[in-house]
Design a protein around this motif. Structure first.
Motif, short mmCIF file in Angstrom:
data_model
loop_
_atom_site.label_atom_id
_atom_site.label_comp_id
_atom_site.label_asym_id
_atom_site.label_seq_id
_atom_site.Cartn_x
_atom_site.Cartn_y
_atom_site.Cartn_z
N LEU A 1 0.79 -1.23 0.00
CA LEU A 1 0.00 0.00 0.00
C LEU A 1 0.82 1.29 0.00
O LEU A 1 0.40 2.29 -0.57
CB LEU A 1 -0.94 0.03 1.22
CG LEU A 1 -2.07 -0.97 1.21
CD1 LEU A 1 -2.80 -0.93 2.54
CD2 LEU A 1 -3.03 -0.69 0.06
N PHE A 2 1.96 1.26 0.64
CA PHE A 2 2.72 2.50 0.82
C PHE A 2 3.86 2.60 -0.18
O PHE A 2 4.53 1.62 -0.47
CB PHE A 2 3.28 2.58 2.24
CG PHE A 2 2.23 2.78 3.28
CD1 PHE A 2 1.84 4.06 3.65
CD2 PHE A 2 1.60 1.70 3.88
CE1 PHE A 2 0.87 4.25 4.61
CE2 PHE A 2 0.62 1.88 4.83
CZ PHE A 2 0.25 3.16 5.20
N ILE B 1 -5.30 5.01 1.47
CA ILE B 1 -4.56 3.98 2.19
C ILE B 1 -5.29 3.44 3.41
O ILE B 1 -5.22 2.24 3.70
CB ILE B 1 -3.17 4.52 2.59
CG1 ILE B 1 -2.31 4.70 1.34
CG2 ILE B 1 -2.47 3.61 3.57
CD1 ILE B 1 -1.00 5.39 1.58
N LEU B 2 -5.99 4.27 4.15
CA LEU B 2 -6.59 3.82 5.41
C LEU B 2 -7.67 2.75 5.26
O LEU B 2 -7.67 1.79 6.04
CB LEU B 2 -7.11 5.02 6.20
CG LEU B 2 -6.03 5.92 6.78
CD1 LEU B 2 -6.65 7.07 7.55
CD2 LEU B 2 -5.09 5.15 7.66
N PRO B 3 -8.59 2.84 4.30
CA PRO B 3 -9.60 1.78 4.20
C PRO B 3 -9.01 0.36 4.00
O PRO B 3 -9.40 -0.56 4.72
CB PRO B 3 -10.48 2.21 3.03
CG PRO B 3 -10.35 3.69 3.02
CD PRO B 3 -8.92 3.96 3.40
N PRO C 1 5.21 9.25 6.61
CA PRO C 1 4.89 10.67 6.80
C PRO C 1 3.92 11.14 5.71
O PRO C 1 4.32 11.50 4.61
CB PRO C 1 6.26 11.35 6.66
CG PRO C 1 7.05 10.43 5.78
CD PRO C 1 6.53 9.04 6.03
N ALA C 2 2.65 11.10 6.02
CA ALA C 2 1.61 11.51 5.06
C ALA C 2 1.71 13.00 4.80
O ALA C 2 1.93 13.80 5.71
CB ALA C 2 0.24 11.16 5.59
N TYR D 1 -2.95 0.64 13.22
CA TYR D 1 -2.23 1.85 12.85
C TYR D 1 -2.55 2.95 13.85
O TYR D 1 -3.52 2.87 14.60
CB TYR D 1 -2.55 2.30 11.42
CG TYR D 1 -4.02 2.57 11.16
CD1 TYR D 1 -4.56 3.82 11.40
CD2 TYR D 1 -4.85 1.57 10.68
CE1 TYR D 1 -5.90 4.07 11.17
CE2 TYR D 1 -6.19 1.80 10.44
CZ TYR D 1 -6.70 3.06 10.68
OH TYR D 1 -8.04 3.30 10.46
N LEU D 2 -1.71 3.96 13.85
CA LEU D 2 -1.89 5.10 14.73
C LEU D 2 -1.59 6.35 13.94
O LEU D 2 -0.53 6.47 13.34
CB LEU D 2 -0.93 5.00 15.92
CG LEU D 2 -0.88 6.18 16.88
CD1 LEU D 2 -2.20 6.30 17.64
CD2 LEU D 2 0.28 6.02 17.84
N LEU D 3 -2.54 7.26 13.91
CA LEU D 3 -2.33 8.55 13.24
C LEU D 3 -1.89 9.56 14.29
O LEU D 3 -2.49 9.66 15.36
CB LEU D 3 -3.63 9.05 12.60
CG LEU D 3 -4.22 8.19 11.49
CD1 LEU D 3 -5.55 8.77 11.04
CD2 LEU D 3 -3.26 8.09 10.34
#
Length: 81
Positions: free
Chosen positions: A14-15, A53-55, A43-44, A64-66
């Protein structure tokens, strides 16, 4: 949660490889300068990227942690898997 290998596969798929960091010291991202390593760190730079990416992360069960700018954030020295 998915296995460690499955998490790695999902995250790497994904990244973008050029911006994904592994074993990133969270002390670099908190105003208190404390915190162990995050297994993966991205680093978004824009909301659109996060919306893409999150879904799939959520659907895959990848934890994950934002974080924002790291102020008032105390990360454990044990890190974040």
């Amino acid at each position: 949660y998915p296995s460690s290998d499955e998490i790695s596969r999902v995250v790497r798929r994904l990244f973008p490889a050029e911006t994904l960091r592994e074993n990133e010291p969270m002390s670099r991202h908190t105003t208190l300068r404390v915190g162990g390593n995050a297994r993966f760190f991205y680093p978004a730079t824009c909301v659109d990227t996060l919306a893409t990416i999150l879904p799939p992360l959520y659907e895959s069960g990848v934890p994950y942690l934002l974080i924002g700018h790291g102020s008032n954030l105390l990360m454990s020295d044990h890190g974040f898997a």
